[in-house]
Design an enzyme around this catalytic site. Structure first.
Site, PDB file in Angstrom:
ATOM      1  N   GLY A   1       0.836  -1.207   0.000  1.00 60.39           N
ATOM      2  CA  GLY A   1       0.000   0.000   0.000  1.00 60.39           C
ATOM      3  C   GLY A   1       0.861   1.244   0.000  1.00 60.39           C
TER       4      GLY A   1
ATOM      5  N   ASN B   1       2.360  -2.492  -4.421  1.00 61.06           N
ATOM      6  CA  ASN B   1       1.129  -1.717  -4.514  1.00 61.06           C
ATOM      7  C   ASN B   1       0.278  -2.303  -5.624  1.00 61.06           C
ATOM      8  OD1 ASN B   1      -0.191   0.834  -3.505  1.00 61.06           O
ATOM      9  ND2 ASN B   1      -0.264   1.183  -5.717  1.00 61.06           N
TER      10      ASN B   1
ATOM     11  N   VAL C   1      -3.269  -0.057   3.716  1.00 64.09           N
ATOM     12  CA  VAL C   1      -4.290   0.325   2.737  1.00 64.09           C
ATOM     13  C   VAL C   1      -5.499   0.834   3.516  1.00 64.09           C
ATOM     14  CG1 VAL C   1      -3.453  -1.377   1.066  1.00 64.09           C
ATOM     15  CG2 VAL C   1      -5.337  -1.999   2.585  1.00 64.09           C
TER      16      VAL C   1
ATOM     17  N   ASN D   1      -6.020   2.316  10.140  1.00 63.83           N
ATOM     18  CA  ASN D   1      -6.873   2.733  11.255  1.00 63.83           C
ATOM     19  C   ASN D   1      -8.047   1.780  11.372  1.00 63.83           C
ATOM     20  OD1 ASN D   1      -6.335   4.752  13.075  1.00 63.83           O
ATOM     21  ND2 ASN D   1      -6.762   6.380  11.605  1.00 63.83           N
TER      22      ASN D   1
ATOM     23  N   SER E   1       0.335   6.442  14.691  1.00 64.38           N
ATOM     24  CA  SER E   1      -0.139   7.813  14.848  1.00 64.38           C
ATOM     25  C   SER E   1       0.948   8.823  14.549  1.00 64.38           C
ATOM     26  CB  SER E   1      -0.635   8.036  16.271  1.00 64.38           C
ATOM     27  OG  SER E   1      -0.978   9.390  16.427  1.00 64.38           O
ATOM     28  N   GLY E   2       0.526   9.947  14.018  1.00 61.07           N
ATOM     29  CA  GLY E   2       1.483  11.022  13.764  1.00 61.07           C
ATOM     30  C   GLY E   2       1.374  11.558  12.366  1.00 61.07           C
TER      31      GLY E   2
ATOM     32  N   LYS F   1      -5.329   2.966  19.874  1.00 59.89           N
ATOM     33  CA  LYS F   1      -5.190   4.003  18.837  1.00 59.89           C
ATOM     34  C   LYS F   1      -6.502   4.775  18.683  1.00 59.89           C
ATOM     35  CE  LYS F   1      -3.802   6.544  15.449  1.00 59.89           C
ATOM     36  NZ  LYS F   1      -4.608   6.612  14.304  1.00 59.89           N
TER      37      LYS F   1
ATOM     38  N   HIS G   1      -6.782   7.141  21.519  1.00 61.74           N
ATOM     39  CA  HIS G   1      -5.886   8.266  21.211  1.00 61.74           C
ATOM     40  C   HIS G   1      -6.614   9.276  20.334  1.00 61.74           C
ATOM     41  CE1 HIS G   1      -3.368  10.256  18.231  1.00 61.74           C
ATOM     42  NE2 HIS G   1      -2.434  10.361  19.159  1.00 61.74           N
ATOM     43  N   ASN G   2      -7.275   8.792  19.300  1.00 58.00           N
ATOM     44  CA  ASN G   2      -7.961   9.700  18.383  1.00 58.00           C
ATOM     45  C   ASN G   2      -9.148  10.396  19.055  1.00 58.00           C
ATOM     46  OD1 ASN G   2      -6.147   8.518  16.623  1.00 58.00           O
ATOM     47  ND2 ASN G   2      -7.594   8.442  14.930  1.00 58.00           N
TER      48      ASN G   2
ATOM     49  N   GLU H   1      -7.790  13.057  21.016  1.00 65.14           N
ATOM     50  CA  GLU H   1      -7.346  14.106  20.082  1.00 65.14           C
ATOM     51  C   GLU H   1      -8.535  15.014  19.693  1.00 65.14           C
ATOM     52  OE1 GLU H   1      -5.104  12.493  16.724  1.00 65.14           O
ATOM     53  OE2 GLU H   1      -6.205  13.857  15.409  1.00 65.14           O
TER      54      GLU H   1
ATOM     55  N   LYS I   1     -13.328  11.718  10.237  1.00 66.12           N
ATOM     56  CA  LYS I   1     -13.207  10.439   9.532  1.00 66.12           C
ATOM     57  C   LYS I   1     -13.810   9.283  10.318  1.00 66.12           C
ATOM     58  CE  LYS I   1      -8.987  11.051   6.942  1.00 66.12           C
ATOM     59  NZ  LYS I   1      -7.747  10.331   6.873  1.00 66.12           N
TER      60      LYS I   1
ATOM     61  N   ARG J   1     -18.194  19.069  16.110  1.00 67.49           N
ATOM     62  CA  ARG J   1     -17.909  19.029  14.667  1.00 67.49           C
ATOM     63  C   ARG J   1     -19.217  18.898  13.885  1.00 67.49           C
ATOM     64  NH1 ARG J   1     -12.287  15.809  13.341  1.00 67.49           N
ATOM     65  NH2 ARG J   1     -11.159  16.424  15.222  1.00 67.49           N
TER      66      ARG J   1
ATOM     67  N   ARG K   1     -38.808   5.807  36.801  1.00 69.97           N
ATOM     68  CA  ARG K   1     -38.820   4.537  36.074  1.00 69.97           C
ATOM     69  C   ARG K   1     -39.741   3.525  36.766  1.00 69.97           C
ATOM     70  NH1 ARG K   1     -34.255   1.518  35.342  1.00 69.97           N
ATOM     71  NH2 ARG K   1     -34.922   0.921  33.263  1.00 69.97           N
TER      72      ARG K   1
HETATM   73  P1  2AM Z   1      -3.797   1.703  -5.453  1.00 72.22           P
HETATM   74  O1  2AM Z   1      -2.643   2.649  -5.567  1.00 72.22           O
HETATM   75  O2  2AM Z   1      -3.696   0.595  -6.409  1.00 72.22           O
HETATM   76  O3  2AM Z   1      -5.144   2.421  -5.533  1.00 72.22           O
HETATM   77  C1  2AM Z   1      -4.549   3.735  -0.263  1.00 72.22           C
HETATM   78  O4  2AM Z   1      -5.681   3.902  -1.033  1.00 72.22           O
HETATM   79  C2  2AM Z   1      -3.768   2.522  -0.721  1.00 72.22           C
HETATM   80  O5  2AM Z   1      -4.580   1.368  -0.611  1.00 72.22           O
HETATM   81  C3  2AM Z   1      -3.285   2.582  -2.141  1.00 72.22           C
HETATM   82  O6  2AM Z   1      -1.984   2.098  -2.153  1.00 72.22           O
HETATM   83  C4  2AM Z   1      -4.255   1.660  -2.867  1.00 72.22           C
HETATM   84  O7  2AM Z   1      -3.729   1.029  -4.022  1.00 72.22           O
HETATM   85  C5  2AM Z   1      -4.494   0.624  -1.812  1.00 72.22           C
HETATM   86  N1  2AM Z   1      -5.737  -0.125  -2.004  1.00 72.22           N
HETATM   87  C6  2AM Z   1      -6.995   0.340  -1.924  1.00 72.22           C
HETATM   88  N2  2AM Z   1      -7.886  -0.638  -2.127  1.00 72.22           N
HETATM   89  C7  2AM Z   1      -7.172  -1.763  -2.335  1.00 72.22           C
HETATM   90  C8  2AM Z   1      -7.508  -3.117  -2.591  1.00 72.22           C
HETATM   91  N3  2AM Z   1      -8.802  -3.508  -2.645  1.00 72.22           N
HETATM   92  N4  2AM Z   1      -6.501  -3.994  -2.752  1.00 72.22           N
HETATM   93  C9  2AM Z   1      -5.224  -3.601  -2.680  1.00 72.22           C
HETATM   94  N5  2AM Z   1      -4.829  -2.345  -2.434  1.00 72.22           N
HETATM   95  C10 2AM Z   1      -5.792  -1.437  -2.256  1.00 72.22           C
END
Ligand code: 2AM
Length: 500
Positions: free
Chosen positions: A12, A35, A78, A106, A132-133, A204, A207-208, A211, A282, A309, A467
């Protein structure tokens, strides 16, 4: 000379993945990368030919897996959810007993529990690690929160400790100054084994959630200085800079000071004044709040930060309402210096309550999931690398060192004393905010949490009576042992009956 097999792999290559891969390579580990879209891999490897450890681009998952030293270690970065499952499904048939899959996304902790179990059934090991970061952290030192089988963690430990952010052993201050190819040397790494299966991703998430609280609390301090004192952004920037030298010393206070001093390059006006007041999210703050409701743990301040938010997002509705709904016309006429000091104290007390809630959540979750969390260590690994990094976390580590089974942070002598001393100011700020019509949802919620938590008797006696009245839900008595339930026959309500 490249090694025949890489020390670790990463799947990824979006920004987080690329940065973490470069960070790993900077520490001398050879890393294989893969990737789904091969052009991204080729471009990434071509652009980074001389890393200390070396990057090895691979075009297929088979080639990727075969390029790794055994037991194979591979990090998945990913999108959380379906993409992670798709990658795991693709990997599993290619792996051998003992190989270790590390999810650095995440992920929802319950997904991590499910994945760990599924892989364990196949003799494979799975680590769910919070990272994180942001992009900067991934590149030069994130806070890493790994959960999974302890023996698998030991295999990953040398790499995770090398790439994690570092803090000074004595002061706990983050060590900065890393540049490409030249990571920080020495210091204590901001990573530790969190616990079994989903523990790392759970921590994690907390943590968020924390945050979200920190960010909203800072915004309320800003709103109060603006609304009650009419301060300009640059003046407030100077105040935040000053606060950053004291107990509020933290990454978020530091960047707030910088933001408030920033001019918009187009209009030359203060930057914050030209930014639309709608905030996105998110989902990790929402997850934290939902989990608090699911477990019945009070985390109102964190939830308020999420709702803040949400209310910011309905901009058009607020603009319309602002023309109809009137607030008070009262203005603050007291000392500017005293009010700034009071806002500082209100922010600190609210922050303590918000963290108390986050740690309460972890304390309850560990019972639910049978984890053994070390709260002092968790606070320690948040000292560097992550968004909530702050001097204040050292106080939390010290509190848990004094009493590892502390029921609530507020009960620790340091925090108890601090809130005792500062609460007059905190209450003054909340009163003023209410009187002058400035919304301070997390500050107010934190105070209500404090006042509720320190109440031996809450009005829930009346609630339980209600109640019992309408639903025969029974009640316990103050003059009987807990766990004995009573009910009385209530009279008919005295209001007039509405004919059907
Ligand atoms: P990509 O570049 O081929 O889109 C963040 O989106 C990362 O996750 C990217 O590297 C993306 O690859 C990868 N990604 C998203 N969906 C995916 C999937 N179903 N299988 C493999 N990689 C995936």
């Amino acid at each position: 000379m490249p090694k025949s097999h890489s020390d670790i792999g990463l799947i990824g290559l979006a920004v987080m993945g690329q940065n973490l891969a470069l960070n790993i390579a900077d520490h001398g580990f050879q890393i294989s990368v893969y990737n789904r879209t091969t052009e991204k891999t080729d471009k990434f490897v071509a652009e980074n030919p001389n890393t200390p450890g070396g990057l090895k681009g691979t075009k297929t998952l088979e080639e990727f897996v075969q390029s790794l030293a055994k037991p194979r270690k591979m990090v998945i970065l990913v999108q959380a959810g379906k993409a992670t499952d798709a990658v795991i499904d693709g990997l599993v048939p290619l792996l051998e007993q003992g190989d270790i899959v590390i999810d650095g996304g995440n992920a929802l902790w319950t997904d991590t529990i499910r994945r760990e179990k599924a892989l364990a059934a196949k003799g494979l090991r799975f680590i769910g690690s919070g990272v994180s970061g942001g992009e900067e952290g991934a590149r030069f030192g994130p806070s890493l929160m790994p959960g999974g089988e302890f023996a698998a963690w030991k295999e990953l430990k040398p790499i995770w400790e090398a790439v994690a952010a570092k803090v000074d052993a004595k002061t706990g201050r983050p060590l900065t100054g890393a540049t490409p190819g030249k990571p920080v040397v020495g210091g204590v790494p901001c990573t530790t084994y969190i616990g079994e299966n989903g523990a790392g991703h759970y921590v994690k998430m907390i943590h968020n959630g924390i945050e979200y609280g920190d960010m909203q609390m800072i915004c309320e301090a800003y709103a109060l200085m603006k609304g009650l004192l009419g301060l300009k952004p640059a003046e407030m920037g100077a105040i935040f800079s000053e606060w950053n030298t004291g107990i509020l010393d933290s990454f978020l206070i530091e960047i707030t000071a910088d933001i408030l001093k920033q001019k918009d390059p187009v209009s030359k006006k203060p930057f914050v004044d030209i930014v639309l007041d709608t905030a996105g999210q998110k989902g990790t703050g929402k997850w934290t709040s939902t989990n608090a409701l699911d477990m019945g743990v009070p985390a109102p301040t964190i939830a308020e930060a999420v709702f803040a938010r949400c209310i910011s997002a309905i901009k058009e509705e607020r603009v319309a309402a602002s023309k109809i709904l009137k607030g008070p016309s009262k203005k603050y006429r007291g000392s500017k210096k005293a009010l700034i000091a009071a806002i500082h104290d209100a922010l600190y007390c609210s922050k303590i309550c918000s963290y108390a809630q986050g740690f309460q959540l972890m304390r309850t979750a560990q019972k639910e999931y049978n984890w053994k969390l070390n709260f002092g260590e968790i606070a320690q690994i948040w000292r560097g690398g992550c968004i909530i990094r702050a001097a204040f976390l050292q106080k939390i580590t010290e509190a848990y060192a004094r009493k590892p089974d502390l029921a609530n942070l507020l009960l620790d002598p340091y925090f108890n004393k601090t809130v005792k001393k500062a609460q007059e100011n905190w209450r003054k700020v909340i009163s003023l905010a209410a009187e002058c019509g400035v919304a301070a949802p997390t500050f107010s919620s934190a105070l209500a949490y404090y006042d509720s938590y320190r109440s031996a008797r809450l009005p829930a006696n009346l609630l339980q009576s209600q109640r019992d009245f309408f639903g025969a839900h029974t009640y316990e008595r103050v003059d009987q042992a807990r766990g004995k339930f009573f009910h009385i026959d209530w009279p008919e309500p005295s209001r007039p009956q509405i004919a059907s």
